[in-house]
Scaffold this active site. Structure first.
Site, PDB file in Angstrom:
ATOM      1  N   ALA A  65       0.865  -1.174   0.000  1.00 48.08           N
ATOM      2  CA  ALA A  65       0.000   0.000   0.000  1.00 48.08           C
ATOM      3  C   ALA A  65       0.906   1.229   0.000  1.00 48.08           C
ATOM      4  O   ALA A  65       2.058   1.168   0.446  1.00 48.08           O
ATOM      5  CB  ALA A  65      -0.882  -0.025   1.226  1.00 48.08           C
ATOM      6  N   GLY A 109       0.580  -4.852   0.926  1.00 42.43           N
ATOM      7  CA  GLY A 109      -0.630  -4.908   0.107  1.00 42.43           C
ATOM      8  C   GLY A 109      -0.394  -5.576  -1.244  1.00 42.43           C
ATOM      9  O   GLY A 109      -1.333  -6.110  -1.849  1.00 42.43           O
ATOM     10  N   GLU A 112      -0.694  -9.129  -0.541  1.00 42.09           N
ATOM     11  CA  GLU A 112      -2.109  -9.353  -0.216  1.00 42.09           C
ATOM     12  C   GLU A 112      -2.979  -9.333  -1.475  1.00 42.09           C
ATOM     13  O   GLU A 112      -3.900 -10.139  -1.613  1.00 42.09           O
ATOM     14  CB  GLU A 112      -2.569  -8.302   0.802  1.00 42.09           C
ATOM     15  CG  GLU A 112      -1.865  -8.511   2.153  1.00 42.09           C
ATOM     16  CD  GLU A 112      -2.022  -7.329   3.089  1.00 42.09           C
ATOM     17  OE1 GLU A 112      -1.665  -6.196   2.692  1.00 42.09           O
ATOM     18  OE2 GLU A 112      -2.496  -7.521   4.213  1.00 42.09           O
ATOM     19  N   GLU A 132       4.866  -4.865   7.101  1.00 39.39           N
ATOM     20  CA  GLU A 132       4.167  -3.752   7.762  1.00 39.39           C
ATOM     21  C   GLU A 132       4.649  -3.537   9.185  1.00 39.39           C
ATOM     22  O   GLU A 132       4.578  -2.425   9.716  1.00 39.39           O
ATOM     23  CB  GLU A 132       2.649  -3.996   7.771  1.00 39.39           C
ATOM     24  CG  GLU A 132       1.988  -3.932   6.402  1.00 39.39           C
ATOM     25  CD  GLU A 132       1.931  -5.269   5.670  1.00 39.39           C
ATOM     26  OE1 GLU A 132       2.721  -6.185   6.013  1.00 39.39           O
ATOM     27  OE2 GLU A 132       1.104  -5.392   4.758  1.00 39.39           O
TER      28      GLU A 132
END
Ligand code: CAA
Length: 258
Positions: A65, A109, A112, A132
């Site tokens: 992300a 992300g 993911e 993260e």
């Protein structure tokens, strides 16, 4: 439709969506995720599309992300705005198969997003991780959940808690990816797999996707019953008659999605 952060190409019933923010290693900002959701929804409606590929660049599938987009957000911002929930749902809503073709970094992300796809084909250069923890947060789009289901608790804990990366060979051994191919052949291999799927009847393909997803979500007896009933229901399709007749007549089936 014109997009700024992705490149979409439909050819031979395969919709290839290339994440395209090279300056940020394809970091997933809300604009990119919105475009991705829109492109998938368009493909879901388009009869010419029978399978998707999501891919990135040679260096990065996606490095996570977008940290710059998130860094100044407060708890209230992300909780009240429900950060990433609609974006994840937009991918999970898609009923046609999605292959992730991963080269280079698939982190946070990015890892993911790859796990939201139905299976991952990895280049030998691929690196997966949930780093993260190094940012003072944790995975927020399935990294503690889908990764645990895919590779088991030990490796998931290891990756989520230490933030270490997993190379392609370990990812294949651990069940995170279905196959590893030389980086230069990644898109060819993914496209060949997608075309193979595109030749099948969409009724059975979409039923299989629904059934396999139940494996994560239901107790085994319920999931087996779900599978059995969907299997039974496919006998109402013309494709079942055609597929079995073609086998007996020693010819290729002509599926008509009916
Ligand atoms: N967000 C925003 N920008 C990113 C980014 C990210 N996740 N990852 C890389 N970039 C940007 C860098 O800031 C840099 O931009 P500038 O040139 O403007 O400085 C550019 O991409 C190139 O990156 P690097 O110079 O860092 O490239 P590198 O080859 O030295 O390192 C890397 C590559 C190891 C992937 C490193 O970029 C990195 O560690 N990235 C962050 C990985 C990460 O922590 N991901 C998790 C994000 S949080 C998340 O995903 C939450 C969630 O679960 C939903």
């Amino acid at each position: 439709m014109a997009y700024d952060n992705i490149i979409v190409d439909v050819e031979d019933h395969v919709c290839t969506i290339k994440l395209n923010r090279p300056d940020a290693l394809n970091a997933l900002n809300l604009e990119l995720l919105k475009e991705l959701g829109d492109a998938l929804a368009d493909g879901q409606k388009n009869d010419k599309v029978r399978c998707f590929i999501i891919t990135g660049s040679e260096k990065a599938f996606a490095a996570g992300a977008d940290i710059k987009m998130m860094s100044s957000k407060s708890f209230a911002d992300v909780f009240l705005g429900d950060l990433f929930t609609p974006e994840e749902e937009a991918v999970m809503r898609i009923r046609k198969p999605i292959i992730a073709a991963v080269s280079g970094y698939a982190l946070g992300g990015g890892c993911e997003l790859a796990m939201m796809c139905d299976f991952i084909i990895a280049a030998d250069s691929a690196k997966f991780g949930q780093p993260e923890v190094n940012l003072g947060v944790m995975a927020g789009m399935g990294g503690t959940q889908r990764l645990t289901r895919l590779v088991g608790r030990a490796k998931s804990m290891d990756m989520n808690l230490t933030g270490r990366f997993m190379d392609a060979e370990e990812a294949e051994r651990s069940g995170l990816v279905s196959r590893v191919v030389p980086a230069k052949k990644l898109l060819d291999e993914a496209t060949a797999a997608a075309r193979k799927i595109a030749e099948k009847g969409m009724i059975s393909v979409m039923a299989i996707k629904e059934a396999v997803h139940r494996a994560d979500q239901m107790p085994l007896t319920e999931a087996i019953l779900f599978e059995r009933r969907v299997f039974h229901s496919l006998f109402a399709s013309e494709d079942q008659k055609e597929g079995m007749a073609a086998f007996i007549e020693k010819r290729e089936p002509q599926f008509r999605d009916k």
